[in-house]
Motif scaffolding. Sequence first.
Motif, mmCIF file in Angstrom:
data_model
loop_
_atom_site.group_PDB
_atom_site.id
_atom_site.type_symbol
_atom_site.label_atom_id
_atom_site.label_comp_id
_atom_site.label_asym_id
_atom_site.label_seq_id
_atom_site.Cartn_x
_atom_site.Cartn_y
_atom_site.Cartn_z
ATOM 1 N N TYR A 75 29.571 33.475 66.576
ATOM 2 C CA TYR A 75 29.597 33.337 65.109
ATOM 3 C C TYR A 75 29.630 31.847 64.787
ATOM 4 C CZ TYR A 75 31.620 33.222 60.394
ATOM 5 O OH TYR A 75 31.881 32.959 59.062
ATOM 6 N N VAL A 77 29.373 28.653 61.785
ATOM 7 C CA VAL A 77 29.576 28.216 60.393
ATOM 8 C C VAL A 77 29.059 26.779 60.289
ATOM 9 C CG1 VAL A 77 31.223 27.778 58.545
ATOM 10 C CG2 VAL A 77 31.591 29.708 60.100
ATOM 11 N N GLU A 87 26.708 30.853 57.131
ATOM 12 C CA GLU A 87 27.378 31.636 58.162
ATOM 13 C C GLU A 87 26.332 32.465 58.901
ATOM 14 O OE1 GLU A 87 30.527 33.958 56.574
ATOM 15 O OE2 GLU A 87 31.609 32.227 55.746
ATOM 16 N N THR A 90 28.326 37.693 63.222
ATOM 17 C CA THR A 90 29.471 38.468 62.745
ATOM 18 C C THR A 90 30.748 37.776 63.181
ATOM 19 O OG1 THR A 90 28.200 40.509 62.960
ATOM 20 C CG2 THR A 90 30.606 40.716 62.782
ATOM 21 N N LYS A 91 31.660 37.569 62.220
ATOM 22 C CA LYS A 91 32.902 36.878 62.536
ATOM 23 C C LYS A 91 33.737 37.729 63.478
ATOM 24 C CE LYS A 91 36.885 34.656 60.378
ATOM 25 N NZ LYS A 91 36.648 33.382 61.082
ATOM 26 N N GLU A 93 36.950 39.271 65.581
ATOM 27 C CA GLU A 93 38.339 39.534 65.254
ATOM 28 C C GLU A 93 39.224 39.151 66.444
ATOM 29 O OE1 GLU A 93 38.629 43.602 64.212
ATOM 30 O OE2 GLU A 93 37.404 43.423 62.392
ATOM 31 N N ARG A 98 36.780 28.492 70.162
ATOM 32 C CA ARG A 98 36.139 27.756 69.072
ATOM 33 C C ARG A 98 35.642 26.407 69.566
ATOM 34 N NH1 ARG A 98 39.915 28.321 65.949
ATOM 35 N NH2 ARG A 98 39.123 30.095 64.728
ATOM 36 N N GLU A 112 32.162 30.094 67.160
ATOM 37 C CA GLU A 112 33.274 30.901 67.662
ATOM 38 C C GLU A 112 32.738 32.025 68.549
ATOM 39 O OE1 GLU A 112 35.476 32.325 64.370
ATOM 40 O OE2 GLU A 112 36.298 30.350 63.831
#
Length: 424
Positions: A75, A77, A87, A90-91, A93, A98, A112
């Motif tokens: 992911y 940004v 973005e 998919t972020k 969880e 990072r 990430e």
Amino acid sequence: MRRRLIQSTLAVVLVVIAVFGVSLVIVETRTISNSAQERVSSEAQRLASIVDSRLIGAGAVSADVLERQVTGDRYAVIRVPGQPVIEVGTKPEGEVIRGRATGEEGEQVTVEEPHSTVSREVGRTLLIIGLVALLAVVAAVVLAIRQANRLASPLTDLAETAERLGSGDPRPRHKRYGVPELDRVADVLDGSAERIARMLTAERRLAADASHQLRTPLTALSMRLEEITLTDDPDTVKEEANVALTQVERLTDVVERLLTNSRDPRAGNAVTFDLDEVIQQQLAEWRPAYRSAGRAIVSSGKRHLQAVGTPGAVAQVLAALIENSLMHGGGTVALRTRVTGNQAVVEVTDEGSGVPADLGARIFERTISGRNSTGIGLAVARDLAEADGGRLEMLQTQPPVFGLFLSRTPPLKRSQTDDEPTVR
């Protein structure tokens, strides 16, 4: 012992695996984590370069352009000054890895990646290490069992050999195991077994010879004592008592001779003696037994012969031949003396059927007998004759003729200097 060897070997292997395995797991976990962090940081730097090139060329950056550049579970940004935040992906969880990078145009890129990728890679590494450790344990157990069997089986065999020696079975096994220390123990046990076997053989031979050689003088002595108890004539009693004393002396000589032969069968005490005296002594001892059997015993041949030997041993040889004729022969027994070369010969013959053809020269072997007897009388007689340098032979089988050959020349005595080693 097998179990202790296996347990000790397995314990050593487990300790080694625990020490090196834990260290390896820690090192590999750190290596995988650092590698993942470097990978994410490199990805962020790559995206920053791509954004720089787009800003310099087109002046703007869109999510559609960068979407193809972000692969997998990552992911990203992107923050470009004066433009909306972009973005991509998919972020994830939970815990993440990072990586950040800043471009030449002032943009900031953050990438990430889920920490689960690192956990999966660490898990695969741990599985490989566990399989290798398991194989090491299995190999250690197999080698321990093999080594334990290699060491324990020889020890069991050696214990059985020692137990057999203690139980009276002195047969050497001549078995070796390829282990120098155990082979040395086996050599010692085999040597002990051979020595014990020789001692047991000598003891059994002494017992057999004693039972055979003592029977004749004891029987003759018993007959003399019976003669004494049945007569009231003092002269007869005195005569029989003197004969009995002579037989006691002979019995003592027999015992001493047996003990000497048991220590060294080659030890002789040869002297020059009158052969007639020994022959007449045997005739006097055996006539009562032959009279009881309705037979006769006579002597003939050359008189006053001097022979070399042990008188007691020669008497035992003649007694064995006379007893053999009494038990197995027939008719009159004759003792003839003659001279051949430098030897005095005493021939003992009877009028019986002779020696069976299937025996022949084997008549002098121990346990060989034509009838129900011990089979050691003639063997002992030959040993006694050879101990003093003579020999006992069967000259004829039918009728049987046995010849005792004795030297007429006194043996040369070695001087003390002959026995001492020469110093050069």
